[in-house]
Design a protein around this motif. Structure first.
Motif, PDB file in Angstrom:
ATOM      1  N   PRO A  97       0.805  -1.228   0.000  1.00 21.27           N
ATOM      2  CA  PRO A  97       0.000   0.000   0.000  1.00 21.27           C
ATOM      3  C   PRO A  97       0.835   1.275   0.000  1.00 21.27           C
ATOM      4  CG  PRO A  97      -0.845  -1.543   1.618  1.00 21.27           C
ATOM      5  CD  PRO A  97       0.417  -2.123   1.081  1.00 21.27           C
ATOM      6  N   SER A  98       2.009   1.222   0.586  1.00 22.81           N
ATOM      7  CA  SER A  98       2.844   2.421   0.609  1.00 22.81           C
ATOM      8  C   SER A  98       3.445   2.722  -0.754  1.00 22.81           C
ATOM      9  CB  SER A  98       3.953   2.267   1.641  1.00 22.81           C
ATOM     10  OG  SER A  98       4.814   1.226   1.253  1.00 22.81           O
ATOM     11  N   MET A  99       3.431   1.759  -1.657  1.00 16.78           N
ATOM     12  CA  MET A  99       3.995   1.961  -2.982  1.00 16.78           C
ATOM     13  C   MET A  99       2.952   2.388  -4.012  1.00 16.78           C
ATOM     14  SD  MET A  99       7.101   1.397  -2.338  1.00 16.78           S
ATOM     15  CE  MET A  99       7.903   1.259  -3.903  1.00 16.78           C
ATOM     16  N   LYS A 100       1.674   2.382  -3.637  1.00 20.03           N
ATOM     17  CA  LYS A 100       0.627   2.790  -4.576  1.00 20.03           C
ATOM     18  C   LYS A 100       0.642   4.307  -4.724  1.00 20.03           C
ATOM     19  CE  LYS A 100      -2.495  -1.043  -3.763  1.00 20.03           C
ATOM     20  NZ  LYS A 100      -3.813  -1.432  -3.272  1.00 20.03           N
ATOM     21  N   SER A 101       0.284   4.759  -5.891  1.00 21.42           N
ATOM     22  CA  SER A 101       0.250   6.198  -6.101  1.00 21.42           C
ATOM     23  C   SER A 101      -1.015   6.764  -5.463  1.00 21.42           C
ATOM     24  CB  SER A 101       0.278   6.511  -7.594  1.00 21.42           C
ATOM     25  OG  SER A 101      -0.869   5.967  -8.207  1.00 21.42           O
ATOM     26  N   VAL A 102      -0.867   7.923  -4.863  1.00 23.21           N
ATOM     27  CA  VAL A 102      -1.980   8.580  -4.193  1.00 23.21           C
ATOM     28  C   VAL A 102      -2.266   9.870  -4.943  1.00 23.21           C
ATOM     29  CG1 VAL A 102      -2.764   9.606  -2.035  1.00 23.21           C
ATOM     30  CG2 VAL A 102      -1.292   7.599  -1.989  1.00 23.21           C
ATOM     31  N   ARG A 103      -3.540  10.101  -5.246  1.00 23.68           N
ATOM     32  CA  ARG A 103      -3.930  11.322  -5.941  1.00 23.68           C
ATOM     33  C   ARG A 103      -4.747  12.176  -4.997  1.00 23.68           C
ATOM     34  NH1 ARG A 103      -5.515   8.459 -11.577  1.00 23.68           N
ATOM     35  NH2 ARG A 103      -3.400   7.819 -12.061  1.00 23.68           N
ATOM     36  N   TYR A 104      -4.306  13.384  -4.845  1.00 25.85           N
ATOM     37  CA  TYR A 104      -5.008  14.330  -3.997  1.00 25.85           C
ATOM     38  C   TYR A 104      -5.790  15.286  -4.881  1.00 25.85           C
ATOM     39  CZ  TYR A 104      -1.890  12.736  -0.320  1.00 25.85           C
ATOM     40  OH  TYR A 104      -1.218  11.977   0.577  1.00 25.85           O
ATOM     41  N   SER A 105      -6.974  15.599  -4.465  1.00 22.79           N
ATOM     42  CA  SER A 105      -7.746  16.606  -5.199  1.00 22.79           C
ATOM     43  C   SER A 105      -8.052  17.748  -4.251  1.00 22.79           C
ATOM     44  CB  SER A 105      -9.033  16.000  -5.763  1.00 22.79           C
ATOM     45  OG  SER A 105      -9.867  15.611  -4.710  1.00 22.79           O
ATOM     46  N   GLU A 106      -7.941  18.951  -4.750  1.00 25.62           N
ATOM     47  CA  GLU A 106      -8.190  20.122  -3.917  1.00 25.62           C
ATOM     48  C   GLU A 106      -9.674  20.351  -3.713  1.00 25.62           C
ATOM     49  OE1 GLU A 106      -6.005  23.566  -5.009  1.00 25.62           O
ATOM     50  OE2 GLU A 106      -4.300  22.366  -5.632  1.00 25.62           O
ATOM     51  N   ALA A 107     -10.505  19.746  -4.507  1.00 28.52           N
ATOM     52  CA  ALA A 107     -11.949  19.936  -4.395  1.00 28.52           C
ATOM     53  C   ALA A 107     -12.568  19.056  -3.326  1.00 28.52           C
ATOM     54  CB  ALA A 107     -12.604  19.645  -5.742  1.00 28.52           C
ATOM     55  N   SER A 108     -11.770  18.208  -2.684  1.00 30.55           N
ATOM     56  CA  SER A 108     -12.335  17.255  -1.735  1.00 30.55           C
ATOM     57  C   SER A 108     -12.650  17.891  -0.387  1.00 30.55           C
ATOM     58  CB  SER A 108     -11.384  16.088  -1.544  1.00 30.55           C
ATOM     59  OG  SER A 108     -10.190  16.533  -0.940  1.00 30.55           O
ATOM     60  N   GLY A 109     -12.326  19.116  -0.156  1.00 36.07           N
ATOM     61  CA  GLY A 109     -12.645  19.751   1.124  1.00 36.07           C
ATOM     62  C   GLY A 109     -11.444  20.498   1.657  1.00 36.07           C
ATOM     63  N   SER A 110     -11.515  20.771   2.941  1.00 35.14           N
ATOM     64  CA  SER A 110     -10.433  21.541   3.544  1.00 35.14           C
ATOM     65  C   SER A 110      -9.214  20.650   3.768  1.00 35.14           C
ATOM     66  CB  SER A 110     -10.890  22.117   4.881  1.00 35.14           C
ATOM     67  OG  SER A 110     -11.143  21.067   5.789  1.00 35.14           O
ATOM     68  N   VAL A 111      -8.069  21.277   3.627  1.00 33.51           N
ATOM     69  CA  VAL A 111      -6.817  20.566   3.810  1.00 33.51           C
ATOM     70  C   VAL A 111      -6.274  20.948   5.169  1.00 33.51           C
ATOM     71  CG1 VAL A 111      -4.473  20.275   2.931  1.00 33.51           C
ATOM     72  CG2 VAL A 111      -6.374  20.601   1.339  1.00 33.51           C
ATOM     73  N   GLN A 112      -5.975  19.924   5.996  1.00 34.52           N
ATOM     74  CA  GLN A 112      -5.452  20.191   7.329  1.00 34.52           C
ATOM     75  C   GLN A 112      -3.984  19.795   7.378  1.00 34.52           C
ATOM     76  OE1 GLN A 112      -7.785  18.058  10.118  1.00 34.52           O
ATOM     77  NE2 GLN A 112      -9.593  19.323   9.848  1.00 34.52           N
ATOM     78  N   SER A 113      -3.266  20.462   8.214  1.00 36.13           N
ATOM     79  CA  SER A 113      -1.865  20.150   8.395  1.00 36.13           C
ATOM     80  C   SER A 113      -1.729  18.826   9.141  1.00 36.13           C
ATOM     81  CB  SER A 113      -1.193  21.273   9.183  1.00 36.13           C
ATOM     82  OG  SER A 113       0.093  20.888   9.559  1.00 36.13           O
ATOM     83  N   LEU A 114      -0.626  18.144   8.917  1.00 42.19           N
ATOM     84  CA  LEU A 114      -0.399  16.895   9.639  1.00 42.19           C
ATOM     85  C   LEU A 114      -0.158  17.145  11.126  1.00 42.19           C
ATOM     86  CD1 LEU A 114       1.965  15.039   7.161  1.00 42.19           C
ATOM     87  CD2 LEU A 114      -0.418  14.546   7.641  1.00 42.19           C
TER      88      LEU A 114
END
Length: 133
Positions: free
Chosen positions: A109-126
């Protein structure tokens, strides 16, 4: 009639078990020598006890010689055996299909590509903490 019922072994260790047998034999010999020294000491036979003391030392020297001389032989298969196995694998269709399935059998799972979309809501800091609970 047992000569007629000879089966080819399906499991072959290629001699990998012999170093284990050798080590167990050397351990047993050294233990037997130590026990013999103790028994001769209890029987008050100092000559027999003193003559037995070099035996474990000679056994350990023999063990080190065998380790240097013969252990590399048991570490790997001969090249001829490996070449024959590769030729058999090349002609076996089940193995080639196995290798094709092996590529996609497990994907970390750590090797799969992850796609982030800005339309998915608010972005919070880690580092953001949620203090609601």
């Amino acid at each position: 009639m047992s000569v007629l019922n000879v089966y080819e072994s399906k499991v072959d260790t290629g001699g990998k078990f012999w170093p284990v047998v050798h080590d167990a034999t050397i351990f047993s010999l050294v233990l037997m020598h130590v026990i013999a020294v103790g028994i001769f000491g209890l029987k008050k036979l100092p000559w027999a006890s003193s003559l037995t003391i070099p035996l474990p030392i000679l056994t350990l020297i023999f063990n080190s010689y065998c380790q240097r001389r013969f252990l590399p032989i048991f570490k790997g298969y001969p090249a001829e055996c490996l070449i024959n196995k590769d030729r058999l694998d090349r002609t076996d269709p089940t193995i080639s299909s196995f290798y094709e399935q092996l590529v996609t059998a497990y994907q970390d799972p750590s090797m799969k590509s992850v796609r982030y979309s800005e339309a998915s809501g608010s972005v919070q800091s880690l580092l953001h903490r949620n203090n609601d609970h």
